[in-house]
Design a protein around this motif. Structure first.
Motif, mmCIF file in Angstrom:
data_model
loop_
_atom_site.group_PDB
_atom_site.id
_atom_site.type_symbol
_atom_site.label_atom_id
_atom_site.label_comp_id
_atom_site.label_asym_id
_atom_site.label_seq_id
_atom_site.Cartn_x
_atom_site.Cartn_y
_atom_site.Cartn_z
ATOM 1 N N ASP A 276 58.644 -7.037 60.449
ATOM 2 C CA ASP A 276 57.199 -7.007 60.612
ATOM 3 C C ASP A 276 56.764 -6.417 61.943
ATOM 4 O O ASP A 276 55.592 -6.046 62.100
ATOM 5 N N SER B 4 56.920 -9.169 50.193
ATOM 6 C CA SER B 4 56.204 -9.391 51.443
ATOM 7 C C SER B 4 54.738 -9.045 51.246
ATOM 8 O O SER B 4 54.416 -7.948 50.769
ATOM 9 N N ASN C 263 58.277 -4.804 54.650
ATOM 10 C CA ASN C 263 57.568 -5.662 55.599
ATOM 11 C C ASN C 263 56.116 -5.838 55.159
ATOM 12 O O ASN C 263 55.693 -5.324 54.115
ATOM 13 N N ARG C 264 55.325 -6.546 55.949
ATOM 14 C CA ARG C 264 53.976 -6.906 55.519
ATOM 15 C C ARG C 264 53.036 -5.713 55.417
ATOM 16 O O ARG C 264 51.998 -5.783 54.759
ATOM 17 N N ASP D 277 57.698 -15.233 49.273
ATOM 18 C CA ASP D 277 56.634 -14.721 50.130
ATOM 19 C C ASP D 277 56.063 -15.868 50.963
ATOM 20 O O ASP D 277 56.341 -17.043 50.722
#
Length: 340
Positions: free
Chosen positions: A317, A239, A276-277, A191
């Motif tokens: 992202d 993430s 993704n984030r 991460d």
């Protein structure tokens, strides 16, 4: 590639809730990415968070090159000198690509990273026979594992241990202390805050089924919770504090470990491979025989509709997903999709 489709048994998992989820009202539109001259097919394997991607392209003779796409244009990184195949696992905002390569003959695996547009092998501890780089963060920390052969009851086994190539100490490789010393550990992903996702295999002879996932940071490791009756667990991506993978309690079901430790199961999934984030994921479910159907989820719900034959390996992202699309003339083509 080291990726494999685990055996699917039953598809029941009572310890994880997976409410009926309706698809968001959008359609995923594909855009094929170009290939370097002389290379005929390829796939996206990673995203750089800046609308760029990295992956592989293959020549008809079988040689596999690492490539990167920036602004829709392709850059050919080739292979590590002396090796014929470069398999990409990650890329960061600075454009550093990581992965592993193999020799023209034999089965020697070497972890690599890119320096400029060239690929260079990463250092290995003394006695290492194989190494793999599986992830890189924006700071430049690279994670993976190294392997050495041990003999157990007269049989040889490759034992793997998670390692870190720290950005703050270029040219070095360190083991991840604080993890179980018995069995095997794989550094699967890292991460942005330096937390490493680790799969733990309980014995030297079992290289197929991990039984625990750990989050490691600065020498301290904590195990992720699993439902009662879990026999194996898979960790594929991390993430913004969320982990993507699967659990098996008599059947394998996709799972996302949220930041608070609870587990979400994306509807109709066997394995979640990228996150993704924002928590948007890609993954797959076996639908016929051993053929996987790939999809996109937000939380437990499928996102939109996707047409055509495709493989989805990346949740970027910027909101796109990527992998490859297939046609009968040119085979797998590197592709990204945008939801609109």
């Amino acid at each position: 590639m080291r990726f494999r489709y685990p055996v699917i048994v039953a598809l029941a998992l009572t310890a994880i809730t997976s409410p009926t989820a309706s698809a968001a009202a959008c359609t995923w539109t594909p855009t094929q990415l170009p290939l370097p001259a002389g290379l005929t097919q390829g796939s996206v394997r990673a995203a750089d968070s800046l609308s760029g991607y990295a992956g592989e392209a293959q020549a008809s003779a079988g040689t596999v090159h690492a490539v990167r796409w920036v602004g829709g244009q392709v850059v050919d990184y080739g292979t590590v000198p002396g090796y014929s195949h470069a398999f990409v696992a990650g890329v960061n905002r600075s454009g550093t690509i990581v992965g592993h390569t193999s020799a023209p003959t034999g089965n020697r695996q070497r972890a690599f990273r890119s320096v400029g547009t060239a690929l260079q092998v990463l250092p290995e501890p003394a006695g290492t026979e194989h190494s793999w780089a599986n992830g890189v963060n924006d700071a430049g920390d690279v994670v993976g594992e190294v392997g050495t052969t041990v003999v157990v009851n007269g049989s040889s086994h490759l034992v793997r241990k998670a390692v870190l190539w720290p950005a703050g100490a270029p040219g070095t490789v360190v083991g991840l202390t604080g993890l179980p010393s018995a069995g095997q550990t794989l550094g699967q992903a890292v991460d942005q805050d330096g937390t490493v996702l680790v799969e733990h295999y309980p014995t030297a002879t079992n290289s197929l089924n991990a039984t625990a996932l750990y989050l490691w940071k600065a020498g301290t490791a904590r195990v992720l919770p699993t439902p009662a009756g879990t026999t194996s667990v898979y960790g594929k991506a991390i993430s913004n504090g969320r982990v993507a993978g699967a659990v098996n309690t008599g059947g394998m079901v996709g799972a996302v470990w949220e930041q608070n430790g609870t587990i979400t199961s994306p509807v109709a999934s066997n394995l979640i491979t990228s996150i993704n984030r924002t928590g948007r994921t890609t993954g797959w479910k076996i639908v016929t025989g051993i053929t996987p159907a790939h999809w996109v989820w937000q939380g437990s719900a499928k996102v939109g509709t996707i047409a055509g034959s495709r493989t989805l390996t990346v949740s970027a992202d910027d909101g796109t997903v990527a992998g490859s699309s297939f046609n009968s003339t040119t085979f797998n083509q590197p592709t990204f999709w945008r939801c609109s």
